[in-house]
Design a protein around this motif. Sequence first.
Motif, PDB file in Angstrom:
ATOM      1  N   ASN B  91      34.127  45.135  39.350  1.00  0.00           N
ATOM      2  CA  ASN B  91      35.319  45.255  38.476  1.00  0.00           C
ATOM      3  C   ASN B  91      35.515  44.177  38.067  1.00  0.00           C
ATOM      4  O   ASN B  91      36.043  44.033  36.690  1.00  0.00           O
ATOM      5  CB  ASN B  91      36.255  45.740  39.389  1.00  0.00           C
ATOM      6  CG  ASN B  91      36.323  47.210  39.732  1.00  0.00           C
ATOM      7  OD1 ASN B  91      35.071  47.761  39.762  1.00  0.00           O
ATOM      8  ND2 ASN B  91      37.146  47.803  40.230  1.00  0.00           N
ATOM      9  N   ALA B  92      35.424  42.905  38.629  1.00  0.00           N
ATOM     10  CA  ALA B  92      35.722  41.681  37.840  1.00  0.00           C
ATOM     11  C   ALA B  92      34.879  41.303  36.781  1.00  0.00           C
ATOM     12  O   ALA B  92      35.077  40.896  35.402  1.00  0.00           O
ATOM     13  CB  ALA B  92      35.795  40.387  38.974  1.00  0.00           C
ATOM     14  N   ASN B  93      33.475  41.568  36.880  1.00  0.00           N
ATOM     15  CA  ASN B  93      32.546  41.386  36.081  1.00  0.00           C
ATOM     16  C   ASN B  93      33.043  42.317  34.588  1.00  0.00           C
ATOM     17  O   ASN B  93      32.711  41.922  33.565  1.00  0.00           O
ATOM     18  CB  ASN B  93      31.202  42.101  36.177  1.00  0.00           C
ATOM     19  CG  ASN B  93      30.576  40.864  37.213  1.00  0.00           C
ATOM     20  OD1 ASN B  93      30.977  39.739  37.372  1.00  0.00           O
ATOM     21  ND2 ASN B  93      29.506  41.340  38.166  1.00  0.00           N
ATOM     22  N   GLU B  95      35.977  43.396  33.948  1.00  0.00           N
ATOM     23  CA  GLU B  95      37.110  42.861  33.187  1.00  0.00           C
ATOM     24  C   GLU B  95      36.752  41.427  32.378  1.00  0.00           C
ATOM     25  O   GLU B  95      37.315  41.421  31.308  1.00  0.00           O
ATOM     26  CB  GLU B  95      38.076  42.005  34.379  1.00  0.00           C
ATOM     27  CG  GLU B  95      38.783  43.550  35.006  1.00  0.00           C
ATOM     28  CD  GLU B  95      39.279  42.966  36.263  1.00  0.00           C
ATOM     29  OE1 GLU B  95      39.410  41.707  36.693  1.00  0.00           O
ATOM     30  OE2 GLU B  95      39.929  43.726  37.196  1.00  0.00           O
ATOM     31  N   ASP B  96      35.678  40.840  32.792  1.00  0.00           N
ATOM     32  CA  ASP B  96      34.988  39.718  31.942  1.00  0.00           C
ATOM     33  C   ASP B  96      34.464  40.394  30.604  1.00  0.00           C
ATOM     34  O   ASP B  96      34.724  39.774  29.544  1.00  0.00           O
ATOM     35  CB  ASP B  96      33.919  38.993  32.757  1.00  0.00           C
ATOM     36  CG  ASP B  96      34.569  38.243  33.789  1.00  0.00           C
ATOM     37  OD1 ASP B  96      35.951  37.899  33.757  1.00  0.00           O
ATOM     38  OD2 ASP B  96      33.746  37.544  34.777  1.00  0.00           O
ATOM     39  N   ILE B  98      35.483  43.167  29.111  1.00  0.00           N
ATOM     40  CA  ILE B  98      36.710  43.634  28.345  1.00  0.00           C
ATOM     41  C   ILE B  98      37.442  42.265  27.532  1.00  0.00           C
ATOM     42  O   ILE B  98      37.587  42.320  26.482  1.00  0.00           O
ATOM     43  CB  ILE B  98      37.656  44.071  29.389  1.00  0.00           C
ATOM     44  CG1 ILE B  98      37.353  45.594  29.840  1.00  0.00           C
ATOM     45  CG2 ILE B  98      38.728  44.409  28.439  1.00  0.00           C
ATOM     46  CD1 ILE B  98      37.972  46.089  31.052  1.00  0.00           C
ATOM     47  N   VAL B  99      37.348  41.031  28.175  1.00  0.00           N
ATOM     48  CA  VAL B  99      37.726  40.007  27.700  1.00  0.00           C
ATOM     49  C   VAL B  99      37.021  39.517  26.531  1.00  0.00           C
ATOM     50  O   VAL B  99      37.555  38.777  25.397  1.00  0.00           O
ATOM     51  CB  VAL B  99      37.845  38.796  29.008  1.00  0.00           C
ATOM     52  CG1 VAL B  99      37.826  37.296  28.355  1.00  0.00           C
ATOM     53  CG2 VAL B  99      39.009  39.090  29.630  1.00  0.00           C
ATOM     54  N   ALA B 113      34.360  55.475  43.896  1.00  0.00           N
ATOM     55  CA  ALA B 113      35.724  55.685  43.707  1.00  0.00           C
ATOM     56  C   ALA B 113      36.299  54.180  43.291  1.00  0.00           C
ATOM     57  O   ALA B 113      37.210  54.357  42.259  1.00  0.00           O
ATOM     58  CB  ALA B 113      36.075  55.601  45.150  1.00  0.00           C
ATOM     59  N   THR B 114      35.576  52.995  43.628  1.00  0.00           N
ATOM     60  CA  THR B 114      36.247  51.855  43.196  1.00  0.00           C
ATOM     61  C   THR B 114      36.054  51.698  41.783  1.00  0.00           C
ATOM     62  O   THR B 114      36.769  50.889  41.106  1.00  0.00           O
ATOM     63  CB  THR B 114      35.761  50.770  43.879  1.00  0.00           C
ATOM     64  OG1 THR B 114      34.407  50.419  43.776  1.00  0.00           O
ATOM     65  CG2 THR B 114      36.184  50.911  45.103  1.00  0.00           C
ATOM     66  N   SER B 117      38.904  52.286  38.719  1.00  0.00           N
ATOM     67  CA  SER B 117      39.955  51.150  38.103  1.00  0.00           C
ATOM     68  C   SER B 117      39.377  50.408  37.124  1.00  0.00           C
ATOM     69  O   SER B 117      40.020  50.054  36.126  1.00  0.00           O
ATOM     70  CB  SER B 117      40.507  50.167  39.248  1.00  0.00           C
ATOM     71  OG  SER B 117      39.292  49.539  40.026  1.00  0.00           O
ATOM     72  N   ARG B 120      39.219  52.839  34.010  1.00  0.00           N
ATOM     73  CA  ARG B 120      40.698  52.686  33.456  1.00  0.00           C
ATOM     74  C   ARG B 120      40.928  51.689  32.665  1.00  0.00           C
ATOM     75  O   ARG B 120      41.343  51.895  31.613  1.00  0.00           O
ATOM     76  CB  ARG B 120      41.780  52.976  34.502  1.00  0.00           C
ATOM     77  CG  ARG B 120      43.175  53.187  33.986  1.00  0.00           C
ATOM     78  CD  ARG B 120      44.195  53.489  35.098  1.00  0.00           C
ATOM     79  NE  ARG B 120      44.315  54.369  35.723  1.00  0.00           N
ATOM     80  CZ  ARG B 120      43.913  54.545  37.243  1.00  0.00           C
ATOM     81  NH1 ARG B 120      43.841  53.550  37.880  1.00  0.00           N
ATOM     82  NH2 ARG B 120      43.807  55.697  37.830  1.00  0.00           N
ATOM     83  N   LYS B 137      34.023  58.898  40.788  1.00  0.00           N
ATOM     84  CA  LYS B 137      34.813  59.886  41.500  1.00  0.00           C
ATOM     85  C   LYS B 137      36.436  60.007  41.066  1.00  0.00           C
ATOM     86  O   LYS B 137      37.129  60.903  41.499  1.00  0.00           O
ATOM     87  CB  LYS B 137      34.855  59.541  43.008  1.00  0.00           C
ATOM     88  CG  LYS B 137      33.499  59.933  43.731  1.00  0.00           C
ATOM     89  CD  LYS B 137      33.546  59.526  44.985  1.00  0.00           C
ATOM     90  CE  LYS B 137      32.034  59.228  45.710  1.00  0.00           C
ATOM     91  NZ  LYS B 137      32.282  58.783  47.000  1.00  0.00           N
TER      92      LYS B 137
END
Lengths: 363, 343
Positions: B91-93, B95-96, B98-99, B113-114, B117, B120, B137
């Motif tokens: 998820n952090a990757n 986000e990077d 997206i930045v 599942a995870t 986020s 989204r 999921k």
Amino acid sequence: MFQQAPCIICLKPADRVKDVYLHISIKKSEGTWNMLDQTQNEDRNSSTTQLMLTFFKSVSNSPLFIFGVIAVVLSITVPNFLSVRNIVNLLTQSSTIGLMALGMTFVLILGGLDLSIPANMAFSGILGALYMRDIGSPVIAALIMVAVGTAVGCINGFAVAKLKMIPFIVTLSMQAILIGSSIWITKNDSVYNLPDAFGDTILFRMGIVPLPVLVLFVITIITHIVLKLSFFGRWIYYVGINKNAAGVSGIPAETVTFFGYLLSGFFSGLAAIIVTARLNSASASMGSENIVLDIVSSAVVGGVSIYGGVGTALGAVIGVIFITVITNTMNLLHVPYYLTLVIKGLVIISVVGFDSLRSIRRS
Amino acid sequence: MKKCVLSAVAVLIAAAGVVFAAGQQESAGEAVTEDGLREVTVGLSWNVKDDTLIVAWEDYMVEHSKEYGRENGLDINWIINVADRDPSRQNANIEDMIVQDVDLIITRAEDGATIGSAVRAAKDAGIPIITFDRESKTVKPTAHVGGDGYGMSYEGAKQFAEYLKSIGVQGKVIELHGDMKDQNAIDFHNGWAKAEEEFGQWETIVTIPTEWKPEKYESGLTNALQSYPEANAIYIQSDFAMDAVRAALEKAGKWKKQGEPGKLHIYSNVASTAALPAIQQGYIDVTGVWDAYFHAVKAVEVMVSILNGEEMDGAMFKVPGRVVTPETVDSMEKLYSKDYLNY
């Protein structure tokens, strides 16, 4: 002069350990400088030079300055590094590791180790998430996460402090128990479909700053003050430097050790709340063993000694941000993943090596 | 006090640098190459990269995107990162990415599942996101591309039924199941079960969960061979762990080629590099192919469509697999395990 340091500490428990070392270090260096000064050129013994010397000495002890320099270099060379979104992203990513590193800081200063922190975080998160999904209240779920994390910390603390078990074995075994239990409880699946209110509250932004960043900021300050200014904080340093001597001086070493591990568990529980909110789910895989390396290396990079007795909460959190910056920068520079691992490993080995040298020099 | 002043100086220097650097930052805009192609950046987030299948997916995607992108007016650049099986890291990757204002993200989730986020977050930032191979999921992505595990498994099992019938064998099968929560594993099982029910050529006498771990393939099969001596066939949901299966069969004295007495009849999925020699030499009788090349091609096609403005709204693209046997394996084209056999 250095050999006398532990005696000074034992006799004067009210003194701050790091200050004693710093004082000795500066005295010694100044003496060396003065000798060189006399044999080479008396004119160099000017106040300007002394000021510069003091400046560079202080600089080398200031992680904030080093971090500032790195930030300047990265902001010039790495595209998007400086964008507000990336800074917020970076701090948010640091928040969970930061909380866990604060817990580890207590344990490391005590001269111990807690390998169960990520597993504890995952286990606490799973129990809280299960409650939230199947029963309700996100507030109680958050309390469950903190309570479970703290309870696990108590067990570790009891085993290490009262039963005199080796921290490495205790926390490694606890890690196995917690990961096994997490997989067993969840049947290796994620716990998801959590109430929106949980994530929305925990990830709430005040302006552009997400709540987890503020939480980390506030808790870091509190922890820093506790370590530096309270009796409990000083006792932790004393126990970390010499447990037996601390005991002789009347410090309740067992109780201090117990509470150190308890706090480590408490911070794992806090981290569980944020990670569960960020992922909007909880699973055993949250407690990846790689996280231990990030936590320990962050604390060590931030000046916490793995030999005990040295370190600050602020330094540990700066270390966390530094480690996060490495990964973030590598991503922004499109450095291949495996090279990132190599670079990260080299940085950590360098810092641990430096810490080891510093410890040898001190002893 | 002195320390405070020095720290303040440090902060001021850092702040000055930051302000200077801020002036140097360029705002991202749409760039066009000399050929008139629109420059786009695609982020590819792997959960892990320790298997030739994933290397093949990546290489095929990057390679195919050059030509296909050019044909569709795009000059496609890639940003690739790996999460080392850590969902938080993945998820952090993302986000990077997206930045970095990538134009589109493709991700193979560590956890269905995870990843929700991250999906989204990407959608909130206006960045289309394609889940690849493993579905989300929790949150619907812009599109999903993956193999048709059910269809592939069914077609392969159908051919396996014909093979068993041709040699007059009624099968008693040990099933080596993958991760019980992995949708692909569930699809593989369901396709197999459908063929079992439809053709009646075998009975699955035991199902062993392996969690996609080679050591569980080995220990599970060893135990099953002892507990079920009547077993005469094996269904391997993914043959990436063929070495572990082979070790168990060798211990039991049942690692045999076609035509040798006492052979256990084997059906497998994927046709991985680990299994290719066993297919070629007749140890594995029938295999459903998890077509890395065609998965990658489809992902690039969907990606280019989205980049050129097509609305997808969570569309699912399931690529059918092929079936390969020892007789057809050498002539089959675009088989990733051939390309990466000695990788």
